[in-house]
Write an enzyme that holds these catalytic residues in place. Structure first.
Site, PDB file in Angstrom:
ATOM      1  CE  LYS A  58      32.360  95.036  74.235  1.00 32.77           C
ATOM      2  NZ  LYS A  58      32.775  93.967  73.320  1.00 32.77           N
TER       3      LYS A  58
ATOM      4  CE  LYS B 226      32.632  87.090  71.890  1.00 35.39           C
ATOM      5  NZ  LYS B 226      33.852  87.770  72.231  1.00 35.39           N
TER       6      LYS B 226
HETATM    7 MG   LIG Z   1      35.544  91.489  71.303  1.00 36.64          MG
END
Ligand SMILES: [Mg+2]
Length: 334
Positions: free
Chosen positions: A141, A252
């Protein structure tokens, strides 16, 4: 037409440690386990694990939907959930399809996994154990700490990772145009001359409402871009495709919507996709993996590592379903 006895159990568990992204700390995972039981007594399980800040319904909306359903529901109802409840569509349809044995043939052994690293400097240590566990793709991240600091960490990470490792950078929509171009220049430099690109892609550098700029960026640099927040639901995915996105789509499954529709779109559009977890429990994870193993890929050999290497954040055996009373207070510590 078949009908099913329907039960559901809300759950809640702490993410340990809390997951830090550009959006801040995520500390508690909430969702629902659901069960469909057919007239032969066979049981199918599903999970509803919403991610409202990603554009799915909230848990409250999913609960309200489940509460108004009768104890027995028809197949028509299971497959006819409206698209503004994408996490519910996934949960009900995966429970239903496990009863139909539709995914019984899915071969999960062909999947490889991408492991999620903690943000910041912790990544420098965290990858090593994951490497020994067999992971070869890592996601880190960014847009969490100042740019200069993250650049230094990235340089160290690239210098220490074995050459067969690949890295994905995920900005969670946290960069502006200038920062995004700086990151992409840096990625192009790292990838230059490498047979296996060290940086597999940069994920969602800009905000969802900056689609034209994302498209522009994707055409300026060699390092591929992936859309994630921009394509959270099937409706968004279709919109981005029709506006010209031919880069990578992060899917997702748990919040995308109907798995049958997703399969159809991947086939029709020949999407270059990466499936990814929403930190769901084993039930949603298995359904997501089954789906990922059976989705068509854009080209032979183009099967990207799935982003389900998130187990470190999810405690084992947290299933609250079965015979347990999910509303009972937790047992005191011995
Ligand atoms: Mg992402």
């Amino acid at each position: 037409m078949d009908d099913y006895q329907f039960k559901y159990w809300p759950y809640q568990y702490p993410l340990q440690p809390p997951l830090l992204t550009h959006h801040g700390f995520w500390e508690i995972r909430e969702g629902m386990i659901l069960q469909l039981c057919d007239r032969q007594g066979r049981v199918g399980w599903g999970e509803i694990s919403p991610l409202p800040w990603f554009g799915s319904e909230s848990l409250a909306q999913a609960l309200a939907f489940c509460r108004q359903l009768p104890d027995r529901i028809s197949e028509e109802r299971v497959l006819g959930i409206p698209s503004h409840l994408p996490a519910c569509q996934f949960g009900f349809e995966s429970a239903w399809s496990s009863l139909q044995n539709l995914d019984a043939e899915a071969d999960l052994s062909q999947l490889t996994y991408s492991a999620l690293l903690p943000a910041g400097e912790q990544a420098l240590q965290a990858w090593q154990l994951l490497w020994h566990q067999g992971y070869r793709t890592f996601k880190w991240k960014i847009a969490v700490y100042p740019w200069e600091q993250e650049q230094r960490i990235l340089a160290q990470l690239v210098a220490t990772l074995p050459s067969s490792a690949q890295l994905r950078l995920d900005a969670n929509a946290g960069l502006d145009w200038l920062q995004a171009t700086q990151w992409l220049q840096c990625c192009d430099q790292i990838n230059h001359g490498e047979a296996l690109p060290r940086i597999e892609f940069l994920e969602q550098p800009l905000a969802v409402d900056q689609f034209p700029a994302l498209l522009d960026l994707s055409r300026r640099y060699a390092t591929p871009l992936a859309l994630d927040e921009s394509v959270a639901t099937l409706r968004q995915l279709q919109a981005c495709y029709h506006q010209g996105w031919r880069g990578i789509f992060v899917i997702k499954p748990a919040i995308a919507g109907s798995p049958r529709q997703l399969r159809r779109l991947c086939h029709e559009y020949q999407l270059d996709w990466v499936a990814s977890s929403v930190l769901e429990t084993t039930i949603g994870r298995q359904a997501g993996l089954q789906l990922a193993a059976t989705l068509p890929v854009s080209a032979p050999g183009n099967r990207r590592a799935v982003g389900y290497g998130t187990q470190t954040w999810i405690p084992d055996a947290q299933l609250i379903a079965g015979d347990a009373d999910p509303f009972a207070p937790p047992a005191p510590e011995p």
